[in-house]
Design a protein around this motif. Structure first.
Motif, PDB file in Angstrom:
ATOM      1  N   VAL A 183      -8.195  41.600  17.267  1.00 36.92           N
ATOM      2  CA  VAL A 183      -7.285  41.115  16.222  1.00 36.92           C
ATOM      3  C   VAL A 183      -6.508  42.283  15.633  1.00 36.92           C
ATOM      4  CG1 VAL A 183      -7.138  40.026  13.943  1.00 36.92           C
ATOM      5  CG2 VAL A 183      -8.720  39.123  15.665  1.00 36.92           C
ATOM      6  N   GLU A 189      -3.679  43.285  17.764  1.00 36.79           N
ATOM      7  CA  GLU A 189      -2.515  42.398  17.634  1.00 36.79           C
ATOM      8  C   GLU A 189      -1.750  42.692  16.343  1.00 36.79           C
ATOM      9  OE1 GLU A 189      -1.525  40.281  20.165  1.00 36.79           O
ATOM     10  OE2 GLU A 189      -3.116  41.452  21.119  1.00 36.79           O
ATOM     11  N   LEU A 223       2.318  37.355  19.955  1.00 34.91           N
ATOM     12  CA  LEU A 223       0.965  37.883  19.833  1.00 34.91           C
ATOM     13  C   LEU A 223      -0.039  36.997  20.570  1.00 34.91           C
ATOM     14  CD1 LEU A 223       0.921  38.889  16.045  1.00 34.91           C
ATOM     15  CD2 LEU A 223       1.567  40.283  18.021  1.00 34.91           C
ATOM     16  N   THR A 224      -1.103  37.606  21.043  1.00 34.17           N
ATOM     17  CA  THR A 224      -2.153  36.877  21.761  1.00 34.17           C
ATOM     18  C   THR A 224      -3.161  36.336  20.755  1.00 34.17           C
ATOM     19  OG1 THR A 224      -1.873  38.378  23.644  1.00 34.17           O
ATOM     20  CG2 THR A 224      -3.871  37.029  23.594  1.00 34.17           C
ATOM     21  N   THR A 225      -2.947  35.089  20.335  1.00 36.93           N
ATOM     22  CA  THR A 225      -3.798  34.493  19.308  1.00 36.93           C
ATOM     23  C   THR A 225      -4.476  33.212  19.802  1.00 36.93           C
ATOM     24  OG1 THR A 225      -1.949  33.188  18.420  1.00 36.93           O
ATOM     25  CG2 THR A 225      -2.294  35.388  17.493  1.00 36.93           C
ATOM     26  N   GLN A 226      -4.312  32.897  21.074  1.00 31.16           N
ATOM     27  CA  GLN A 226      -4.894  31.674  21.600  1.00 31.16           C
ATOM     28  C   GLN A 226      -6.426  31.689  21.433  1.00 31.16           C
ATOM     29  OE1 GLN A 226      -2.791  33.625  23.236  1.00 31.16           O
ATOM     30  NE2 GLN A 226      -0.939  32.386  23.461  1.00 31.16           N
ATOM     31  N   TRP A 232      -8.245  31.706  18.895  1.00 28.84           N
ATOM     32  CA  TRP A 232      -8.828  32.416  17.759  1.00 28.84           C
ATOM     33  C   TRP A 232      -9.627  31.454  16.890  1.00 28.84           C
ATOM     34  CZ3 TRP A 232      -5.004  36.412  15.170  1.00 28.84           C
ATOM     35  CH2 TRP A 232      -4.916  37.542  15.991  1.00 28.84           C
ATOM     36  N   GLU A 237     -11.308  34.978  12.941  1.00 27.93           N
ATOM     37  CA  GLU A 237     -10.290  35.891  13.462  1.00 27.93           C
ATOM     38  C   GLU A 237      -8.974  35.736  12.710  1.00 27.93           C
ATOM     39  OE1 GLU A 237     -11.483  36.327  18.126  1.00 27.93           O
ATOM     40  OE2 GLU A 237     -11.539  34.341  17.201  1.00 27.93           O
ATOM     41  N   TRP A 238      -8.630  34.507  12.328  1.00 25.12           N
ATOM     42  CA  TRP A 238      -7.428  34.315  11.514  1.00 25.12           C
ATOM     43  C   TRP A 238      -7.596  34.951  10.138  1.00 25.12           C
ATOM     44  CZ3 TRP A 238      -3.068  33.591  13.592  1.00 25.12           C
ATOM     45  CH2 TRP A 238      -2.908  32.791  14.722  1.00 25.12           C
ATOM     46  N   PHE A 253      -6.962  38.536  10.484  1.00 22.68           N
ATOM     47  CA  PHE A 253      -5.521  38.770  10.641  1.00 22.68           C
ATOM     48  C   PHE A 253      -4.823  38.724   9.279  1.00 22.68           C
ATOM     49  CE2 PHE A 253      -1.178  37.269  11.296  1.00 22.68           C
ATOM     50  CZ  PHE A 253      -0.715  38.115  12.292  1.00 22.68           C
ATOM     51  N   PHE A 309       2.651  30.453  12.699  1.00 22.20           N
ATOM     52  CA  PHE A 309       1.246  30.067  12.690  1.00 22.20           C
ATOM     53  C   PHE A 309       0.909  28.928  11.734  1.00 22.20           C
ATOM     54  CE2 PHE A 309       1.011  34.797  13.682  1.00 22.20           C
ATOM     55  CZ  PHE A 309       0.974  34.590  15.056  1.00 22.20           C
TER      56      PHE A 309
END
Length: 231
Positions: free
Chosen positions: A125, A128, A141-144, A146, A150-151, A154, A174
């Motif tokens: 995270v 990113e 960004l690579t957030t798949q 999550w 993790e959010w 972020f 998002f």
């Protein structure tokens, strides 16, 4: 995340504050004064320390017996210590030294030597976040896949002085303001308040009017109260 919250609470209360001790004195005080991360997160850290000192097998056996023996009863700090010494530590000086019960329970702050937790997924995270800070668009960004945690990492990693345009970019990508997740909303509304991101105000008002859990609303009211318009 819990460890970071604990460090913030200790910093807020003061590293030497009596309120950072696990054995908390609330005599003549509002019980709400004891509702902090100390009981939850410092308490967890102590239990984790005990597990690391004696091993998972012995720790699990002790816990099972502890709950069975004390079901439907009450327990004091000193009663817990006595049972721990009698049923688990049992004169093991090495374990007692590793656990440092006195420091955890009766002293402020966190005892020296407690290992800060690390997470490979949080490191990803952070990577990113660095990409975004270096100019990458939020959508790239690579957030798949999550998780909520993790959010939260972020959102909490966003700069304190983030611009309104960048907040809007992130929000559009998002959908934080429209989230149905109270954990995410509680974290997101902090920069909404700090940066006066008016696009999030309606959702913020709805959140504060409908959510009653202290952990979510107290930090937001506290932030609002720091500004004349917030009051």
């Amino acid at each position: 995340l819990g460890y970071e919250g604990l460090l913030e609470t200790i910093d807020d209360l003061g590293p030497g504050s009596d309120d950072t001790k696990l054995k908390l004195s609330l005599d003549g005080r509002d019980p709400d004064d004891g509702m902090t991360d100390i009981a939850y997160e410092k308490g967890f850290a102590l239990l984790r320390t005990i597990e690391m000192a004696v091993g998972r097998e012995r720790w699990d056996a002790f816990l099972k017996a502890y709950f069975n023996d004390n079901a439907f009863g009450t327990m004091t700090t000193e009663g817990f210590i006595a049972k721990l010494n009698a049923d688990l530590i049992q004169g093991d000086s090495a374990a007692a030294k590793a656990i440092q019960l006195d420091q955890w329970i009766y002293q402020p702050g966190i005892p020296e030597g407690y290992p800060a937790p690390t997470s490979e997924r949080f490191a990803a995270v952070d990577a990113e976040l660095t990409k975004w800070a270096d100019g990458a668009t939020p959508a790239s960004l690579t957030t798949q896949d999550w998780t909520t945690h993790e959010w939260l990492r972020f959102i909490r990693g966003l700069p304190q002085d983030i611009s309104l345009s960048k907040m809007a970019d992130i929000d559009n990508a998002f959908g934080f303001t429209k989230s149905g997740n109270s954990e995410i909303l509680g974290a997101w509304f902090e920069p909404v308040i700090r940066q006066k991101y008016t696009a999030g105000y309606d959702a913020l008002e709805k959140f504060l009017m409908h959510v009653g859990r202290r952990k979510f609303v107290k930090p937001l009211f506290k932030l609002m109260a720091e500004m004349p318009e917030g009051k």
